[in-house]
Design an enzyme around this catalytic site. Sequence first.
Site, PDB file in Angstrom:
ATOM      1  N   ARG A   1     -13.121  -4.091  -6.299  1.00  0.00           N
ATOM      2  CA  ARG A   1     -12.817  -4.943  -5.148  1.00  0.00           C
ATOM      3  C   ARG A   1     -14.065  -5.193  -4.318  1.00  0.00           C
ATOM      4  O   ARG A   1     -14.865  -4.274  -4.105  1.00  0.00           O
ATOM      5  CB  ARG A   1     -11.876  -4.239  -4.166  1.00  0.00           C
ATOM      6  CG  ARG A   1     -10.560  -3.824  -4.605  1.00  0.00           C
ATOM      7  CD  ARG A   1      -9.695  -3.468  -3.385  1.00  0.00           C
ATOM      8  NE  ARG A   1     -10.243  -2.394  -2.538  1.00  0.00           N
ATOM      9  CZ  ARG A   1      -9.642  -1.936  -1.457  1.00  0.00           C
ATOM     10  NH1 ARG A   1      -8.495  -2.456  -1.052  1.00  0.00           N
ATOM     11  NH2 ARG A   1     -10.173  -0.971  -0.745  1.00  0.00           N
TER      12      ARG A   1
ATOM     13  N   PHE B   1       0.852  -1.184   0.000  1.00  0.00           N
ATOM     14  CA  PHE B   1       0.000   0.000   0.000  1.00  0.00           C
ATOM     15  C   PHE B   1       0.896   1.246   0.000  1.00  0.00           C
ATOM     16  O   PHE B   1       1.875   1.300   0.748  1.00  0.00           O
ATOM     17  CB  PHE B   1      -0.880  -0.032   1.255  1.00  0.00           C
ATOM     18  CG  PHE B   1      -1.983   0.967   1.258  1.00  0.00           C
ATOM     19  CD1 PHE B   1      -3.104   0.775   0.457  1.00  0.00           C
ATOM     20  CD2 PHE B   1      -1.921   2.092   2.066  1.00  0.00           C
ATOM     21  CE1 PHE B   1      -4.145   1.704   0.467  1.00  0.00           C
ATOM     22  CE2 PHE B   1      -2.953   3.016   2.075  1.00  0.00           C
ATOM     23  CZ  PHE B   1      -4.070   2.830   1.277  1.00  0.00           C
TER      24      PHE B   1
ATOM     25  N   ASP C   1       2.617  -5.904   7.812  1.00  0.00           N
ATOM     26  CA  ASP C   1       1.459  -5.041   7.928  1.00  0.00           C
ATOM     27  C   ASP C   1       0.222  -5.926   7.776  1.00  0.00           C
ATOM     28  O   ASP C   1       0.053  -6.610   6.756  1.00  0.00           O
ATOM     29  CB  ASP C   1       1.495  -3.952   6.841  1.00  0.00           C
ATOM     30  CG  ASP C   1       0.413  -2.914   7.044  1.00  0.00           C
ATOM     31  OD1 ASP C   1      -0.676  -3.282   7.527  1.00  0.00           O
ATOM     32  OD2 ASP C   1       0.645  -1.737   6.708  1.00  0.00           O
TER      33      ASP C   1
ATOM     34  N   TYR D   1     -10.027  -0.275  11.625  1.00  0.00           N
ATOM     35  CA  TYR D   1     -11.279   0.182  11.008  1.00  0.00           C
ATOM     36  C   TYR D   1     -11.677  -0.633   9.777  1.00  0.00           C
ATOM     37  O   TYR D   1     -12.703  -0.370   9.181  1.00  0.00           O
ATOM     38  CB  TYR D   1     -11.199   1.679  10.648  1.00  0.00           C
ATOM     39  CG  TYR D   1     -10.013   2.063   9.793  1.00  0.00           C
ATOM     40  CD1 TYR D   1     -10.017   1.835   8.425  1.00  0.00           C
ATOM     41  CD2 TYR D   1      -8.877   2.630  10.360  1.00  0.00           C
ATOM     42  CE1 TYR D   1      -8.926   2.162   7.642  1.00  0.00           C
ATOM     43  CE2 TYR D   1      -7.780   2.970   9.589  1.00  0.00           C
ATOM     44  CZ  TYR D   1      -7.808   2.729   8.234  1.00  0.00           C
ATOM     45  OH  TYR D   1      -6.715   3.043   7.469  1.00  0.00           O
ATOM     46  N   LYS D   2     -10.857  -1.614   9.400  1.00  0.00           N
ATOM     47  CA  LYS D   2     -11.226  -2.465   8.264  1.00  0.00           C
ATOM     48  C   LYS D   2     -11.997  -3.678   8.807  1.00  0.00           C
ATOM     49  O   LYS D   2     -13.122  -3.515   9.256  1.00  0.00           O
ATOM     50  CB  LYS D   2      -9.972  -2.828   7.464  1.00  0.00           C
ATOM     51  CG  LYS D   2      -9.394  -1.581   6.761  1.00  0.00           C
ATOM     52  CD  LYS D   2      -8.078  -1.798   6.060  1.00  0.00           C
ATOM     53  CE  LYS D   2      -7.619  -0.488   5.412  1.00  0.00           C
ATOM     54  NZ  LYS D   2      -6.224  -0.484   5.015  1.00  0.00           N
TER      55      LYS D   2
HETATM   56  C1  LIG Z   1      -5.529   0.762   4.934  1.00  0.00           C
HETATM   57  C2  LIG Z   1      -4.058   0.704   4.956  1.00  0.00           C
HETATM   58  C3  LIG Z   1      -3.301   1.756   5.512  1.00  0.00           C
HETATM   59  C4  LIG Z   1      -3.958   3.002   6.015  1.00  0.00           C
HETATM   60  O1  LIG Z   1      -3.124   3.766   6.844  1.00  0.00           O
HETATM   61  P1  LIG Z   1      -3.752   4.908   7.771  1.00  0.00           P
HETATM   62  O2  LIG Z   1      -2.599   5.574   8.386  1.00  0.00           O
HETATM   63  O3  LIG Z   1      -4.651   4.208   8.747  1.00  0.00           O
HETATM   64  O4  LIG Z   1      -4.561   5.804   6.898  1.00  0.00           O
HETATM   65  C5  LIG Z   1      -1.922   1.593   5.556  1.00  0.00           C
HETATM   66  N1  LIG Z   1      -1.321   0.493   5.075  1.00  0.00           N
HETATM   67  C6  LIG Z   1      -2.030  -0.522   4.531  1.00  0.00           C
HETATM   68  C7  LIG Z   1      -1.318  -1.728   4.024  1.00  0.00           C
HETATM   69  C8  LIG Z   1      -3.412  -0.431   4.429  1.00  0.00           C
HETATM   70  O5  LIG Z   1      -4.108  -1.408   3.868  1.00  0.00           O
END
Ligand SMILES: *Cc1c(COP(=O)(O)O)cnc(C)c1O
Length: 392
Positions: free
Chosen positions: A351, A108, A179, A204-205
């Site tokens: 998705r 990401f 992660d 939050y996911k």
């Molecule tokens: C959703 C997601 C994030 C989001 O980071 P925030 O700091 O919470 O906005 C980061 N890394 C990955 C791999 C994600 O899927």
Amino acid sequence: MKKDQFIVPEGMIYLDGNSLGPLPSAAAGRISSMVEDEWGELLIKGWNQAGWMQQPIQLGDRIGKLVGAPSGTVVIGDTLSIKVYQALAAALAMRPDRKVILSDTGNFPTDLYMADGLIKSMDAGHQVQLVEPENVADAIDDKVAVLMLTQVDYKTGRKHDMMALTQKAQEAGAVVIWDLAHSAGAFEVELEQSGCEFAVGCTYKYLNAGPGAPAFIYVRRDLSETIEPALSGWLGHDAPFAFERPYRPGSGIERMRVGTPSVIQMAALEAALDVFDDVSMADIRTRSVALCELFISEVETKCPQLKLASPRQPDIRGSQVSFRYADGYPLLQALIERGVVGDFRSPDIIRFGFAPLYIDEDDVRRAVEILKDILESGEWDQPRFHKRAKVT
Ligand SMILES: *Cc1c(COP(=O)(O)O)cnc(C)c1O
């Protein structure tokens, strides 16, 4: 499995819990009692009397149970981007003679941006090396300081073999960060067993704690007394209320705290975690695989225009299914208007996340019927569906 414990608007089939989980039914009540009975009545006394100060550790332990981490190794706070930075800074400090951060092109963007920013400020010759996801194992060598990967690819749902890659990297002398953004709450994770040094994730996911809910960080127990926190905030200090000048890191995982926790949001997280109390992650995974398999076979039969972008084998797939379609953006907008909520990732990925806590086979079948209808009627090709919103 737990449909009655979530509030999803009538008629909506919510397949976007991989981006933002829905509202747990108990959350609003929990938040309002936190606000009225604790903040409103106790004011500053809440830190002690309502236990606000300990909550990041207690909630960390509850998340730990879902990801195979023992008590005292997980703490919540900040956002995932910040937790990535903290883990990476600590990991690089453990290998001062090595300069390579190895990751993959499926990671990401924020994880890689945070790495870029960190190495720029360190100014010590580090570099981020990106390889295709399937080439990670081969790219591990004795120059790699840190292997930093997201277990499940946010676009395709491809899932890395955490055990094998951790072992290979550690044999080459690298430190490993996972992660778990798309893993925590979606399937079983064996963090302690994997032996990795660090892990991070968000709540939050698949954990459904609401927009802006705190992230979490795991540090392997044997390291937590020695790593140096790069973000040395006062709540990670050994004695925050001594207000002394030199920074002394707190004991164990406490040192990964930074500043004041978001107490209102923690009330939502607490309610969200209650839902997991009497279900096993193994059962969630079994149900999730069944839903994803059904979705793939229904789409491939009824909507042959779409090309599967996710791995076909369930064991290397997370809890989401992605398809490619050149006009994916307007197609998805049309779907959303008809109550089927998924999301779009540029350039052509649509998705769908499958969270068996609130999605069942009926939902999957109905979603595919609607998708088929929109594709066949050409309904998606109306100008209003082509307009891009800020969040896609
Ligand atoms: C959703 C997601 C994030 C989001 O980071 P925030 O700091 O919470 O906005 C980061 N890394 C990955 C791999 C994600 O899927």
